[in-house]
Design an enzyme around this catalytic site. Structure first.
Site, PDB file in Angstrom:
ATOM      1  N   ILE A 701       0.820  -1.219   0.000  1.00  0.00           N
ATOM      2  CA  ILE A 701       0.000   0.000   0.000  1.00  0.00           C
ATOM      3  C   ILE A 701       0.850   1.264   0.000  1.00  0.00           C
ATOM      4  O   ILE A 701       0.328   2.367  -0.044  1.00  0.00           O
ATOM      5  CB  ILE A 701      -0.985   0.042   1.197  1.00  0.00           C
ATOM      6  CG1 ILE A 701      -0.254  -0.232   2.513  1.00  0.00           C
ATOM      7  CG2 ILE A 701      -2.122  -0.925   0.987  1.00  0.00           C
ATOM      8  CD1 ILE A 701      -1.130  -0.072   3.733  1.00  0.00           C
ATOM      9  N   GLY A 702       2.147   1.139   0.048  1.00  0.00           N
ATOM     10  CA  GLY A 702       2.951   2.357  -0.028  1.00  0.00           C
ATOM     11  C   GLY A 702       4.435   2.036   0.060  1.00  0.00           C
ATOM     12  O   GLY A 702       4.817   0.983   0.556  1.00  0.00           O
ATOM     13  N   GLY A 705      11.025   6.065   2.217  1.00  0.00           N
ATOM     14  CA  GLY A 705      12.454   6.030   2.457  1.00  0.00           C
ATOM     15  C   GLY A 705      12.895   4.887   3.351  1.00  0.00           C
ATOM     16  O   GLY A 705      14.006   4.380   3.214  1.00  0.00           O
ATOM     17  N   PHE A 706      12.032   4.482   4.260  1.00  0.00           N
ATOM     18  CA  PHE A 706      12.475   3.476   5.215  1.00  0.00           C
ATOM     19  C   PHE A 706      12.079   2.066   4.808  1.00  0.00           C
ATOM     20  O   PHE A 706      12.504   1.111   5.426  1.00  0.00           O
ATOM     21  CB  PHE A 706      11.903   3.782   6.596  1.00  0.00           C
ATOM     22  CG  PHE A 706      12.356   5.106   7.110  1.00  0.00           C
ATOM     23  CD1 PHE A 706      13.673   5.304   7.458  1.00  0.00           C
ATOM     24  CD2 PHE A 706      11.466   6.160   7.214  1.00  0.00           C
ATOM     25  CE1 PHE A 706      14.111   6.533   7.923  1.00  0.00           C
ATOM     26  CE2 PHE A 706      11.898   7.380   7.670  1.00  0.00           C
ATOM     27  CZ  PHE A 706      13.222   7.576   8.018  1.00  0.00           C
ATOM     28  N   ALA A 708       8.903  -0.528   2.484  1.00  0.00           N
ATOM     29  CA  ALA A 708       7.582  -0.638   1.886  1.00  0.00           C
ATOM     30  C   ALA A 708       6.553  -1.018   2.942  1.00  0.00           C
ATOM     31  O   ALA A 708       6.871  -1.678   3.924  1.00  0.00           O
ATOM     32  CB  ALA A 708       7.624  -1.692   0.792  1.00  0.00           C
ATOM     33  N   THR A 709       5.313  -0.580   2.719  1.00  0.00           N
ATOM     34  CA  THR A 709       4.252  -0.872   3.675  1.00  0.00           C
ATOM     35  C   THR A 709       3.214  -1.791   3.046  1.00  0.00           C
ATOM     36  O   THR A 709       2.823  -1.597   1.887  1.00  0.00           O
ATOM     37  CB  THR A 709       3.582   0.430   4.129  1.00  0.00           C
ATOM     38  OG1 THR A 709       4.611   1.313   4.577  1.00  0.00           O
ATOM     39  CG2 THR A 709       2.614   0.187   5.250  1.00  0.00           C
ATOM     40  N   LYS A 723       5.126  -2.219   8.073  1.00  0.00           N
ATOM     41  CA  LYS A 723       6.210  -1.535   7.356  1.00  0.00           C
ATOM     42  C   LYS A 723       7.455  -2.400   7.439  1.00  0.00           C
ATOM     43  O   LYS A 723       7.998  -2.630   8.506  1.00  0.00           O
ATOM     44  CB  LYS A 723       6.467  -0.153   7.961  1.00  0.00           C
ATOM     45  CG  LYS A 723       7.555   0.604   7.205  1.00  0.00           C
ATOM     46  CD  LYS A 723       7.829   1.960   7.809  1.00  0.00           C
ATOM     47  CE  LYS A 723       6.771   2.978   7.499  1.00  0.00           C
ATOM     48  NZ  LYS A 723       6.885   3.544   6.159  1.00  0.00           N
ATOM     49  N   ASP A 819      10.896  14.224   8.155  1.00  0.00           N
ATOM     50  CA  ASP A 819      10.445  13.851   6.815  1.00  0.00           C
ATOM     51  C   ASP A 819       8.940  14.064   6.704  1.00  0.00           C
ATOM     52  O   ASP A 819       8.206  13.166   6.311  1.00  0.00           O
ATOM     53  CB  ASP A 819      10.840  12.397   6.525  1.00  0.00           C
ATOM     54  CG  ASP A 819      10.805  12.092   5.030  1.00  0.00           C
ATOM     55  OD1 ASP A 819      10.707  13.051   4.242  1.00  0.00           O
ATOM     56  OD2 ASP A 819      10.853  10.911   4.662  1.00  0.00           O
TER      57      ASP A 819
END
Ligand code: NAG
Ligand code: NAG
Ligand code: NAG
Length: 973
Positions: A701-702, A705-706, A708-709, A723, A819
């Site tokens: 779903i997204g 930077g850290f 993928a979710t 995440k 961020d």
């Protein structure tokens, strides 16, 4: 800060005045002109302090605040502290000025370079004004040695106090040329960069305070050359939310040379981001009195040489990773404050035989003042707070949350005077009985609070009654047995007695009714028998009485109706019978369940008197209506804040720490998922992997930077967002668990909730609550085709502002997000906004190797000063928030394609500013928003966004101010 040096200087000044040659009368005109220039620069003088400063009065030596050199009209000192003056500072000073004190006014603008170039000035105090710009220094004289002035600048300057302004830039290395400097206080500004190594050349320096700035980098070992330095303040935690917060975060460890500086008396660096170890050895005598290194990441042993610091009265090493045992000869009984809680210390706690304690005072007034201010503030945080009363005479020793074992120590207090004493030994592994020696401290103390909860102590509690100064005793979760001694009823100061979850037998002694001060009595989860003595109701201050899970029988005495303060009365799961008497605040029937013979509980209103209930009653009734028993703990905290807080906190910490220990052990097991308090049982490693389809792209779903979710449906209708952190970025980080657990405790209605995490060898992921409304980026994108309302825009703006204000101001630790951008703002079904990804940037920095300091933010949203210097402050978040607000109002992106016609570097910020300047604001807003919204509010919101994106840190609002100004826009129709 004004006070100490005003008191100190007069003798110095006098000496100097005598030593100076008489001035020629001709300087008089120049002096008066300089004074009038100062008055001319003042634009506001509401108290008319300068009204008599006038060229018509030739005798300027008698003007208010002015002191002249003896037998001359040359001005020696100008003292106008706290005079409500505003304006700017004049470009020049009277030629022979020795002292200028303008502290506590509202002066703004820069500090004129001439101030620091003055050949005569000895003391400059500009603290607590609104000065901005860099610490201006005259052009360095070593680079152009052929300049007119061959002597170094500021030859006489001894006291430089610039604290509490808006000064930016770095601490100038050129300050090292002010060879007479004794006090350098630049705290509470917006200074960035490193502490310059050149400061090590200041051989006379006694006090250096750089706290509450945005400093980073390593502390230079050259600072250790300051042979005279007595007070070093690198960070200072705020006591009240209104204070300027601390953003200093240094890299690496404290250099050995600095810790062992020969004259050092006060070393203050709590939560300063230090790691490494403390030096193992030191040469020469130790003069340390106060050391605060709490809340850092320092490991290794507690240094043995501390034993030789005979004046050490304050030592805070709490919340680090110290391990090994406590140095056995440490003179604990001489220390007013010793806190080593939340480390990995182990072994027995020995009790050294002690002679007299040192009572040497520092010989420097400035040092004494710093010591008392810092130590005084630290003692306010004392967990026994109001139980112990007057903190100025309190001693506190906190060993809690470690792995100490063996017998309880015998710590005798050797402090002169009548001390209240707090001793925390909870959450360790002590396994002895209570011996007479343990209570040795009771004799000399005026009041005593002890916490032994969460150990493995056993035997009887009879010894308690010998400690007549006992005010609070908590020893829950141990294995004490035997019956309660009636002698405890003789402890007339006792306010808190918590012995829950032990193996106590016998009855509740009748004499407990004699405890006139008793507020909290917790005897839950024992094996007490017999009846509830009616006399207990004579302990008329009782607020919390918890007797649940025992074997009490008989009826509840009607005398309990007389306990006016009783707000929690829990007798569930006993063998009580008969009627429930009318109780003033006892709304919850669940506190009576598990007593089969008790007549039915009729609920809150059944037996209430006809008079209308008090607010408090309404409140507890409302809570009682739909609260489970476990949640009732929350009510207890509120109801008896004075007493139970420390207990509950201790228990919570105990569990958190247990979990932490467990997490460490099981880290090796691959499938560990650590969850936080409110996590549902469905969450485990396998269920997450399965529900995300092994991180299948279908559930993505997204990305960010850290990492993928993914969306994961763990049970029908129960969704979480997972995440998966990018491999490598967080790999093998020592503090990962500790940091994430800290994040897991942070709760705010506009922050996504961290439910748990997994930190394994092949995978690391964080589990959050799932929000069905997508993110703000898509929302803004859709604004091109869908009209949004003022109410929607306002709610989202307000939600994000509140979340950020909370992160900056009210949560522990304070967090700079770094961020902020629309894709990090999530929405639920009703368009309430939630900030995500908070704390991850900090996590990376805290744990990163020091070589890389790349900017964590996203192009288009990062503040200009962050992008160019990589120095971050809460104001960088404010800038990014301003950009998001501009996007939200306009429906355009920060770097919208439509801006390309204006050239490189043109962003939504420039666009908003231009339209505003040209009075074309209505063109700024998205489709239809202008026509359907209250125009004054919309314009005001645009102004707020423009102030947020100001390039000047001083002009840029703080998040608190933003939230307050947005609040004023609330649509109250
Ligand atoms: C430390 O913070 C406290 C509380 O805000 C303040 O009163 C004190 O002056 C500060 N001390 C120093 C040395 O900066
Ligand atoms: C307490 O613990 C220590 C060390 O763990 C152990 O040697 C000792 O036998 C224990 N004592 C008791 C009374 O259990
Ligand atoms: C405790 O008090 C009792 C009497 O109240 C006394 O007999 C006993 O010796 C005391 N114990 C210690 C260790 O002081």
């Amino acid at each position: 800060m004004a006070a100490p040096y005003r008191r100190l200087l007069p003798p110095v000044l006098l000496l100097l005045l005598v030593a100076l040659p008489l001035a020629s009368p001709s300087s008089s005109a120049g002096d008066q002109a300089a004074l009038l220039a100062l008055k001319g620069a003042v634009t506001g003088d509401p108290a008319s302090v300068l009204s008599a400063w006038s060229s018509s009065d030739p005798d300027h030596c008698h003007w208010r605040g002015v002191t002249c050199h003896p037998a001359s009209s040359a001005v020696a000192a100008i003292d106008l502290p706290a005079a409500s003056l505003s304006g700017t500072l004049p470009a020049a000073l009277p030629p022979r000025l020795l002292r200028l004190d303008l502290s506590g006014n509202n002066f703004s603008g820069p500090i004129p370079a001439a101030f620091l170039a003055s050949p005569t000035l000895r003391a400059l105090n500009l603290s607590s004004n609104r000065l901005s710009g860099p610490i201006a220094f005259p052009p360095s004289s070593n680079s152009n040695s052929n300049s007119s002035s061959s002597s170094p600048p500021c030859p006489a300057l001894a006291h430089l106090r610039l604290a509490g302004n808006f000064l930016v830039g770095e601490i100038p290395a050129a300050l090292a040329q002010c060879r007479s400097l004794r006090v350098l206080d630049v705290s509470r500004n917006v200074l960035e960069g490193a502490v310059p190594r050149a400061l090590g050349r200041l051989a006379a320096l006694r006090v250096l305070d750089v706290s509450r700035n945005s400093l980073t980098d390593r502390i230079p070992r050259e600072l250790g050359n300051c042979r005279a330095l007595a007070v070093l303040v690198l960070t200072n935690l705020t006591a009240s939310p209104g204070d300027q917060p601390e953003f200093n975060a240094f890299l690496g460890g404290l250099p050995q040379e600095v810790v062992t500086m020969p004259a050092l008396e006060v070393l203050w660096a709590p939560r300063a981001n230090f790691d490494g170890r403390l030096p193992r050895y030191r040469n020469g005598s130790c003069r340390l009195r106060a050391v605060n290194l709490g809340q850092n990441y320092i490991g290794g042993p507690v240094p043995k040489w501390l034993v030789e610091c005979g004046d050490l009265a304050f030592l805070d090493l709490s919340s680090n990773s110290f391990e090994g045992s406590m140095p056995p000869e440490l003179r604990i009984g001489c220390m007013k404050y010793l806190n080593v809680s939340q480390n990995l210390l182990s072994g027995p706690l020995l009790s050294p035989v002690q002679g007299k304690c040192s009572s040497r005072l520092s010989d420097d007034v400035v040092v004494i003042q710093y010591y008392e201010a810092l130590v005084g503030i630290a003692l306010i945080g004392n967990p026994f707070g109001s139980v112990l009363g007057d903190i100025s005479n309190a001693a506190l020793h906190d060993f809690s949350n470690n792995g100490f074992d063996g017998a309880l120590p015998s710590l005798n207090l050797h402090l002169a005077g009548n001390y209240s004493y707090g001793l925390l030994l909870n959450s360790n592994m002590f396994n002895s009985t209570l011996s007479g020696g343990f209570f040795g401290f009771c004799k000399g103390a005026s009041g005593v609070a002890v916490n032994l909860s969460g150990n493995r102590l056993s035997g009887s509690l009879d010894m308690l009654s010998n400690c007549t100064s006992l005010q609070s005793f908590e020893a829950g979760y141990n294995m004490f047995n035997g019956s309660l001694s009636p002698g405890i009823g003789g402890l007339h100061l006792l306010r808190v007695l918590v012995l829950r979850a032990n193996n106590l037998t016998g009855d509740v002694p009748v004499r407990f009714g004699d405890l006139a001060a008793l507020e909290v009595l917790g005897l839950s989860q024992n094996s007490l028998t017999g009846i509830l003595p009616s006399h207990l109701a004579d302990a008329s201050r009782l607020k919390v009485l918890m007797l649940d899970h025992n074997r009490l029988s008989g009826s509840i005495p009607p005398s309990f109706s007389e306990l006016a303060q009783l707000s929690v009365f829990d007798v569930s799961f006993n063998n009580l019978s008969g009627d429930i008497p009318y109780l003033r605040h006892s709304p919850d029937c669940s506190l009576f369940v598990g007593n089969p013979l008790l007549s039915r509980c009729l609920g809150p209103n059944a037996s209430a008197p006809p008079s209308s209930p008090s607010n408090h009653q309404k409140w507890t009734q409302r809570l009682g209506g739909h609260m489970t028993k476990s949640k009732y703990l929350v009510v207890i905290i509120a109801a008896s804040a004075t007493a139970l807080v420390s207990f509950v906190v201790a228990v919570l910490l105990f569990f958190v720490c247990e979990r932490r220990k467990r997490a460490k052990i099981e880290n090796f097991k691959k499938k560990m998922v650590v969850t936080f308090a409110d996590a549902p049982p469905e969450i485990n490693y396998d269920s997450i992997i399965q529900a995300t389809g092994n991180f299948s792209i279908q559930n993505l779903i997204g990305t960010g930077g850290f990492g993928a979710t993914y969306k994961a449906e763990l049970a029908p209708g129960y969704l979480v967002a997972v995440k998966r952190l990018a491999m490598g970025r967080f790999q093998g980080l020592q503090q990962f668990d500790a940091e994430i657990i800290t994040l897991g405790r942070i709760r705010h209605k506009n922050l996504v909730t961290l439910i748990g995490y997994h930190n394994g060898e092949s995978d690391t992921f964080l589990i959050y609550n799932y929000l069905p409304g997508g993110n703000l980026e898509s929302f803004i994108h859709e604004m091109g085709s869908r009209q949004v309302s003022w109410a929607e825009v306002y709610t989202i703006a307000m939600d994000v502002a509140q979340a950020l204000a909370f992160l900056h101001g009210s949560c522990t630790p304070r967090i700079i997000h770094r961020d902020i951008k629309p894709s990090n703002i999530l929405l639920d079904g009703e368009l309430n906004a939630y900030l995500s990804d908070f704390g991850l940037a900090r996590l990376m920095e805290v744990t990163q190797t020091h070589a890389t300091t790349d900017v964590a933010g996203t192009f288009g949203y990062v503040a200009p000063e962050y992008a160019t210097t990589c120095r971050v402050s809460d104001k960088s978040d404010v800038y990014s928030f301003g950009v998001v607000l501009l996007e939200l109002m306009s429906g355009k992106r920060s770097l919208d394609p439509s801006f390309s016609q204006f050239g490189d570097g043109f962003t939504i910020v420039s666009w908003g500013r231009i339209l505003m300047q040209e009075d074309r604001t209505s063109e700024f807003f998205s489709l239809g928003l202008w026509d359907t919204s209250p125009k004054d509010r919309l314009t005001e919101m645009l102004k707020i966004a423009i102030s947020c994106t100001s390039e000047s840190l001083a002009v840029r609002l703080s998040m608190r101010q933003v939230a307050a100004r947005l609040k004023q826009l609330r649509n109250d129709q």
